[in-house]
Design a protein around this motif. Structure first.
Motif, PDB file in Angstrom:
ATOM      1  N   SER A 295     -18.016  -7.115  -9.106  1.00  0.00           N
ATOM      2  CA  SER A 295     -17.159  -6.660  -8.014  1.00  0.00           C
ATOM      3  C   SER A 295     -16.547  -5.304  -8.351  1.00  0.00           C
ATOM      4  N   THR A 296     -16.625  -4.397  -7.406  1.00  0.00           N
ATOM      5  CA  THR A 296     -15.986  -3.096  -7.542  1.00  0.00           C
ATOM      6  C   THR A 296     -14.835  -3.036  -6.548  1.00  0.00           C
ATOM      7  N   PHE A 297     -13.645  -2.761  -7.041  1.00  0.00           N
ATOM      8  CA  PHE A 297     -12.481  -2.780  -6.184  1.00  0.00           C
ATOM      9  C   PHE A 297     -12.256  -1.420  -5.528  1.00  0.00           C
ATOM     10  N   ILE A 298     -11.916  -1.490  -4.260  1.00  0.00           N
ATOM     11  CA  ILE A 298     -11.641  -0.279  -3.493  1.00  0.00           C
ATOM     12  C   ILE A 298     -10.216   0.177  -3.804  1.00  0.00           C
ATOM     13  N   ARG A 299     -10.056   1.440  -4.153  1.00  0.00           N
ATOM     14  CA  ARG A 299      -8.719   1.974  -4.450  1.00  0.00           C
ATOM     15  C   ARG A 299      -8.125   2.661  -3.230  1.00  0.00           C
ATOM     16  N   TYR A 300      -8.931   3.463  -2.560  1.00  0.00           N
ATOM     17  CA  TYR A 300      -8.428   4.215  -1.404  1.00  0.00           C
ATOM     18  C   TYR A 300      -9.236   3.837  -0.160  1.00  0.00           C
ATOM     19  N   ALA A 301      -8.536   3.688   0.935  1.00  0.00           N
ATOM     20  CA  ALA A 301      -9.190   3.360   2.206  1.00  0.00           C
ATOM     21  C   ALA A 301      -8.687   4.306   3.278  1.00  0.00           C
ATOM     22  N   THR A 302      -9.589   4.679   4.168  1.00  0.00           N
ATOM     23  CA  THR A 302      -9.252   5.597   5.257  1.00  0.00           C
ATOM     24  C   THR A 302      -9.191   4.829   6.576  1.00  0.00           C
ATOM     25  N   ILE A 303      -8.149   5.092   7.330  1.00  0.00           N
ATOM     26  CA  ILE A 303      -8.015   4.476   8.655  1.00  0.00           C
ATOM     27  C   ILE A 303      -8.927   5.221   9.617  1.00  0.00           C
TER      28      ILE A 303
ATOM     29  N   VAL B 268      -5.229   7.392  12.920  1.00  0.00           N
ATOM     30  CA  VAL B 268      -6.603   7.650  12.482  1.00  0.00           C
ATOM     31  C   VAL B 268      -6.631   8.855  11.541  1.00  0.00           C
ATOM     32  N   GLY B 269      -7.350   8.710  10.424  1.00  0.00           N
ATOM     33  CA  GLY B 269      -7.461   9.797   9.452  1.00  0.00           C
ATOM     34  C   GLY B 269      -6.536   9.648   8.264  1.00  0.00           C
ATOM     35  N   ASP B 270      -5.486   8.812   8.383  1.00  0.00           N
ATOM     36  CA  ASP B 270      -4.576   8.618   7.252  1.00  0.00           C
ATOM     37  C   ASP B 270      -5.279   7.822   6.151  1.00  0.00           C
ATOM     38  N   GLN B 271      -4.914   8.121   4.912  1.00  0.00           N
ATOM     39  CA  GLN B 271      -5.494   7.431   3.775  1.00  0.00           C
ATOM     40  C   GLN B 271      -4.453   6.527   3.127  1.00  0.00           C
ATOM     41  N   LEU B 272      -4.897   5.344   2.694  1.00  0.00           N
ATOM     42  CA  LEU B 272      -3.997   4.378   2.068  1.00  0.00           C
ATOM     43  C   LEU B 272      -4.448   4.108   0.648  1.00  0.00           C
ATOM     44  N   ASP B 273      -3.480   4.023  -0.257  1.00  0.00           N
ATOM     45  CA  ASP B 273      -3.734   3.605  -1.631  1.00  0.00           C
ATOM     46  C   ASP B 273      -3.525   2.089  -1.667  1.00  0.00           C
ATOM     47  N   LEU B 274      -4.600   1.322  -1.902  1.00  0.00           N
ATOM     48  CA  LEU B 274      -4.551  -0.134  -1.784  1.00  0.00           C
ATOM     49  C   LEU B 274      -4.002  -0.838  -3.012  1.00  0.00           C
ATOM     50  N   LEU B 275      -3.785  -0.111  -4.096  1.00  0.00           N
ATOM     51  CA  LEU B 275      -3.182  -0.676  -5.303  1.00  0.00           C
ATOM     52  C   LEU B 275      -3.819  -2.012  -5.690  1.00  0.00           C
TER      53      LEU B 275
ATOM     54  N   VAL C 253       0.857  -1.178   0.000  1.00  0.00           N
ATOM     55  CA  VAL C 253       0.000   0.000   0.000  1.00  0.00           C
ATOM     56  C   VAL C 253       0.896   1.232   0.000  1.00  0.00           C
ATOM     57  N   LEU C 254       0.305   2.330  -0.377  1.00  0.00           N
ATOM     58  CA  LEU C 254       1.018   3.609  -0.352  1.00  0.00           C
ATOM     59  C   LEU C 254       0.399   4.503   0.703  1.00  0.00           C
ATOM     60  N   ASN C 255       1.243   5.169   1.489  1.00  0.00           N
ATOM     61  CA  ASN C 255       0.706   6.138   2.438  1.00  0.00           C
ATOM     62  C   ASN C 255       0.526   7.483   1.740  1.00  0.00           C
ATOM     63  N   GLU C 256       0.121   8.495   2.501  1.00  0.00           N
ATOM     64  CA  GLU C 256      -0.180   9.797   1.891  1.00  0.00           C
ATOM     65  C   GLU C 256       1.065  10.471   1.336  1.00  0.00           C
ATOM     66  N   GLN C 257       2.248  10.044   1.805  1.00  0.00           N
ATOM     67  CA  GLN C 257       3.498  10.617   1.294  1.00  0.00           C
ATOM     68  C   GLN C 257       4.012   9.874   0.072  1.00  0.00           C
ATOM     69  N   GLY C 258       3.293   8.797  -0.326  1.00  0.00           N
ATOM     70  CA  GLY C 258       3.708   8.036  -1.496  1.00  0.00           C
ATOM     71  C   GLY C 258       4.697   6.936  -1.191  1.00  0.00           C
ATOM     72  N   ASP C 259       4.968   6.683   0.081  1.00  0.00           N
ATOM     73  CA  ASP C 259       5.902   5.622   0.448  1.00  0.00           C
ATOM     74  C   ASP C 259       5.209   4.263   0.353  1.00  0.00           C
ATOM     75  N   THR C 260       5.922   3.260  -0.138  1.00  0.00           N
ATOM     76  CA  THR C 260       5.384   1.909  -0.242  1.00  0.00           C
ATOM     77  C   THR C 260       5.536   1.190   1.103  1.00  0.00           C
ATOM     78  N   LEU C 261       4.429   0.644   1.617  1.00  0.00           N
ATOM     79  CA  LEU C 261       4.436  -0.073   2.894  1.00  0.00           C
ATOM     80  C   LEU C 261       4.068  -1.529   2.654  1.00  0.00           C
ATOM     81  N   GLN C 262       4.834  -2.419   3.249  1.00  0.00           N
ATOM     82  CA  GLN C 262       4.547  -3.851   3.154  1.00  0.00           C
ATOM     83  C   GLN C 262       3.764  -4.242   4.408  1.00  0.00           C
ATOM     84  N   VAL C 263       2.523  -4.670   4.246  1.00  0.00           N
ATOM     85  CA  VAL C 263       1.667  -4.964   5.393  1.00  0.00           C
ATOM     86  C   VAL C 263       0.959  -6.305   5.187  1.00  0.00           C
ATOM     87  N   SER C 264       0.322  -6.777   6.234  1.00  0.00           N
ATOM     88  CA  SER C 264      -0.537  -7.957   6.153  1.00  0.00           C
ATOM     89  C   SER C 264      -1.976  -7.510   6.308  1.00  0.00           C
TER      90      SER C 264
END
Length: 375
Positions: free
Chosen positions: A193-201, A167-174, A114-125
């Protein structure tokens, strides 16, 4: 005084009780016995700690009150089965679990980018739970709120600290780069199925995602893995029920009747045992429990050998110093003073060997804990 000293001499001219080699062997026997006893106690405490660490918000008794059903459901039968389960008098709560959730050990999909609001790539589960799972397990909501829309997600404190999310940060779910099992919402109009692109914490929960790895030696090791939690409805999975206090046997019988109704072949007068959450947690510690049985055996053998050694040494000392005891008694010594004088050496050995064994066990478990934490 001269007669007392004469009585305290043996045929070799030495005072009894000065057998240094024998005393060293007795001390060694005591040390081995105490070492196994302290290791046994430490292992019991470690097992209990591990059992409490998985789903720590539930007590041991609450884990015993939670039962897993031995069959699954699909979306078309979910509502009907859930209604039937809730109608059972001894059922307190019902939750639907994803197929990838076993015993509330959340088997997340690893490697989601996923990408955070700064555009950094995060590896998550990531994993999917229905929101009532949190209240079912008493999972604390540390801040924020629960999700209300498909494009809202929860994270746990571990991920929040590691990736500096809140809380409030947005993630790009790619969606194009990830496994899309949790990223789609079903549209009722055209069943597409409609895929979610952006999700808000919207909320941060306590660390829930516990997993068990099996290393090359076949040993189980529980570790903590943070992640993102989607809260879409579970359409394929299994049910888990919680009974009212003291109603587990009654609930187990009722669930057996329900299982028969679902078509599983069970003898009429036989109720199969349903796995509880506590049973599942105990299985996660199966390797340590095997060691526990082994340490019980070694501790009992070492303790018996130590007691026999001390008993034989006291018997020999007593037989060799009968004249001394008689003279001391004539001179006014009381029985407890004589007994204390004879037992003093063994009390000293006991204190020394027990202290060394406790210290060695503490250092050993502390070192092992530090190594496990670093891994």
């Amino acid at each position: 005084k001269d007669s007392l000293q004469e009585a305290m001499k043996t045929s070799t001219g030495r005072r009894p009780g000065r057998h240094i080699g024998r005393n060293i062997l007795i001390g060694w026997q005591m040390f081995i016995g105490f070492l196994f006893i302290t290791l046994l106690g430490a292992l019991i405490m470690q097992i209990r700690t591990n059992e409490e660490a998985q789903i720590p918000w539930l007590s041991i008794q609450e884990k015993k009150d939670i039962l897993f059903l031995p069959y699954g459901f699909r979306s078309e039968s979910k509502a009907e089965i859930e209604a039937e389960l809730r109608a059972i008098p001894s059922v307190k709560e019902v939750v639907a679990l994803d197929y990838y959730t076993s015993g509330f050990e959340f088997h997340a999909w690893n490697g989601m980018k996923v990408l955070n609001e700064q555009g950094d790539t995060l590896q998550v589960s990531q994993t999917n739970i229905e929101t009532n799972v949190l209240s079912f397990l008493h999972v604390p909501l540390l801040r924020g709120r629960l999700t209300e829309r498909p494009d809202e997600v929860l994270i746990d404190q571990l991920i929040a600290d590691y990736h500096h999310l809140d809380v409030g940060d947005q993630l790009d779910l790619l969606p194009e780069a990830n496994n899309t099992r949790f990223l789609s919402t079903q549209e009722n109009s055209d069943d597409q199925s409609t895929f979610i692109r952006y999700a808000t914490i919207v909320g941060v929960i306590d660390n829930l995602m516990l997993k068990t790895s099996i290393n090359g030696n076949g040993n189980n090791r529980m570790y903590q893995q943070g992640g993102i939690y989607f809260t879409h409805p579970v359409n394929n999975g299994s049910f888990c029920v919680k009974s009212y206090p003291g109603k587990v046997k009654e609930l187990c019988h009722a669930l057996n009747e329900h299982v028969r109704k679902m078509g599983m072949v069970i003898p009429k007068d036989y109720d199969m045992e349903l796995e509880s959450l506590y049973d599942y947690v105990r299985k996660r510690n199966s390797t340590m429990r095997e060691f526990l049985a082994l340490f019980w055996l070694f501790a009992c053998i070492a303790l018996i050998i130590t007691l026999l050694g001390v008993y034989s040494a006291i018997t020999v000392d007593t037989a060799a110093r009968r004249k001394e005891m008689a003279i001391r008694k004539i001179n006014g010594a009381k029985a407890r003073h004589i007994a204390l004088r004879f037992a003093r050496l063994y009390i000293i050995l006991l204190v020394i060997t027990a202290s060394i064994a406790f210290a060695l066990t503490y250092i050993l478990f502390y070192y092992v804990g530090e190594v496990a934490a670093r891994e």
